[in-house]
Design a protein around this motif. Structure first.
Motif, PDB file in Angstrom:
ATOM      1  N   LEU A 253       0.827  -1.195   0.000  1.00 39.59           N
ATOM      2  CA  LEU A 253       0.000   0.000   0.000  1.00 39.59           C
ATOM      3  C   LEU A 253       0.870   1.258   0.000  1.00 39.59           C
ATOM      4  CD1 LEU A 253      -2.835   1.183   0.086  1.00 39.59           C
ATOM      5  CD2 LEU A 253      -2.777   0.945   2.568  1.00 39.59           C
ATOM      6  N   ILE A 254       1.899   1.263   0.806  1.00 41.12           N
ATOM      7  CA  ILE A 254       2.810   2.411   0.845  1.00 41.12           C
ATOM      8  C   ILE A 254       3.476   2.604  -0.508  1.00 41.12           C
ATOM      9  CG2 ILE A 254       4.995   3.241   1.836  1.00 41.12           C
ATOM     10  CD1 ILE A 254       4.021   1.990   4.514  1.00 41.12           C
ATOM     11  N   GLN A 255       3.887   1.531  -1.144  1.00 41.99           N
ATOM     12  CA  GLN A 255       4.529   1.635  -2.456  1.00 41.99           C
ATOM     13  C   GLN A 255       3.549   2.163  -3.499  1.00 41.99           C
ATOM     14  OE1 GLN A 255       7.865   1.218  -2.965  1.00 41.99           O
ATOM     15  NE2 GLN A 255       7.346   2.202  -4.889  1.00 41.99           N
ATOM     16  N   ALA A 256       2.304   1.734  -3.434  1.00 39.05           N
ATOM     17  CA  ALA A 256       1.291   2.227  -4.371  1.00 39.05           C
ATOM     18  C   ALA A 256       1.072   3.730  -4.191  1.00 39.05           C
ATOM     19  CB  ALA A 256      -0.020   1.471  -4.175  1.00 39.05           C
ATOM     20  N   ILE A 257       1.070   4.186  -2.955  1.00 38.82           N
ATOM     21  CA  ILE A 257       0.919   5.618  -2.686  1.00 38.82           C
ATOM     22  C   ILE A 257       2.118   6.384  -3.236  1.00 38.82           C
ATOM     23  CG2 ILE A 257       0.876   7.360  -0.848  1.00 38.82           C
ATOM     24  CD1 ILE A 257      -0.788   5.286   0.796  1.00 38.82           C
ATOM     25  N   LYS A 258       3.326   5.880  -2.979  1.00 36.92           N
ATOM     26  CA  LYS A 258       4.525   6.547  -3.495  1.00 36.92           C
ATOM     27  C   LYS A 258       4.504   6.611  -5.019  1.00 36.92           C
ATOM     28  CE  LYS A 258       7.658   5.587   0.332  1.00 36.92           C
ATOM     29  NZ  LYS A 258       8.861   4.863   0.780  1.00 36.92           N
ATOM     30  N   ASN A 259       4.070   5.535  -5.653  1.00 37.62           N
ATOM     31  CA  ASN A 259       4.002   5.520  -7.117  1.00 37.62           C
ATOM     32  C   ASN A 259       3.002   6.540  -7.630  1.00 37.62           C
ATOM     33  OD1 ASN A 259       5.927   3.520  -7.220  1.00 37.62           O
ATOM     34  ND2 ASN A 259       4.450   1.864  -7.464  1.00 37.62           N
TER      35      ASN A 259
ATOM     36  N   TRP B 209       2.291   9.362  -6.261  1.00 37.50           N
ATOM     37  CA  TRP B 209       2.886  10.689  -6.108  1.00 37.50           C
ATOM     38  C   TRP B 209       3.738  11.058  -7.316  1.00 37.50           C
ATOM     39  CZ3 TRP B 209       4.844   9.949  -0.416  1.00 37.50           C
ATOM     40  CH2 TRP B 209       3.753  10.037   0.452  1.00 37.50           C
ATOM     41  N   LYS B 210       4.365  10.064  -7.939  1.00 36.85           N
ATOM     42  CA  LYS B 210       5.224  10.315  -9.091  1.00 36.85           C
ATOM     43  C   LYS B 210       4.430  10.886 -10.268  1.00 36.85           C
ATOM     44  CE  LYS B 210       8.429   6.647  -7.854  1.00 36.85           C
ATOM     45  NZ  LYS B 210       8.932   5.318  -8.187  1.00 36.85           N
ATOM     46  N   GLU B 211       3.129  10.599 -10.295  1.00 32.39           N
ATOM     47  CA  GLU B 211       2.283  11.058 -11.397  1.00 32.39           C
ATOM     48  C   GLU B 211       1.793  12.485 -11.204  1.00 32.39           C
ATOM     49  OE1 GLU B 211      -0.825   8.191 -11.756  1.00 32.39           O
ATOM     50  OE2 GLU B 211       0.580   6.525 -11.900  1.00 32.39           O
ATOM     51  N   LEU B 212       1.974  13.031 -10.002  1.00 35.08           N
ATOM     52  CA  LEU B 212       1.513  14.386  -9.720  1.00 35.08           C
ATOM     53  C   LEU B 212       2.508  15.400 -10.272  1.00 35.08           C
ATOM     54  CD1 LEU B 212       0.411  13.910  -6.004  1.00 35.08           C
ATOM     55  CD2 LEU B 212      -1.063  14.035  -8.006  1.00 35.08           C
ATOM     56  N   PRO B 213       2.010  16.560 -10.688  1.00 40.71           N
ATOM     57  CA  PRO B 213       2.944  17.592 -11.159  1.00 40.71           C
ATOM     58  C   PRO B 213       3.763  18.125  -9.990  1.00 40.71           C
ATOM     59  CG  PRO B 213       0.707  18.457 -11.052  1.00 40.71           C
ATOM     60  CD  PRO B 213       0.614  16.980 -10.764  1.00 40.71           C
TER      61      PRO B 213
END
Length: 74
Positions: free
Chosen positions: A46-52, A54-58
């Motif tokens: 779940l933490i990794q999915a959240i971090k991933n 974030w990478k898509e946000l400007p």
């Protein structure tokens, strides 16, 4: 591996589970297993999915963040 028995499920819920399982070409047992696994992910996954995500946000600059903090304040 453990076994879980759930009693007194509403008929409407059972019908929705059956329909979903059939649509996915799975047994109802497999459907419920996958639903539970998706709902109760490992904390690290779940933490990794959240971090991933974030990478898509400007990217946001410090100047933008300061402006947001000040917005609506006297």
């Amino acid at each position: 591996m453990a076994t879980l028995t759930i009693r007194n499920l509403p008929d409407e819920l059972i019908e929705r589970l059956k329909a979903s399982a059939k649509a996915g070409n799975r047994s109802m047992e497999q459907e419920v297993r996958e639903l539970l696994e998706a709902r109760y992910q490992q904390k690290s996954d779940l933490i990794q999915a959240i971090k991933n995500s974030w990478k898509e946000l400007p990217e946001t600059s410090a100047k933008e963040m300061d402006a947001w903090r000040q917005e609506g304040r006297p």
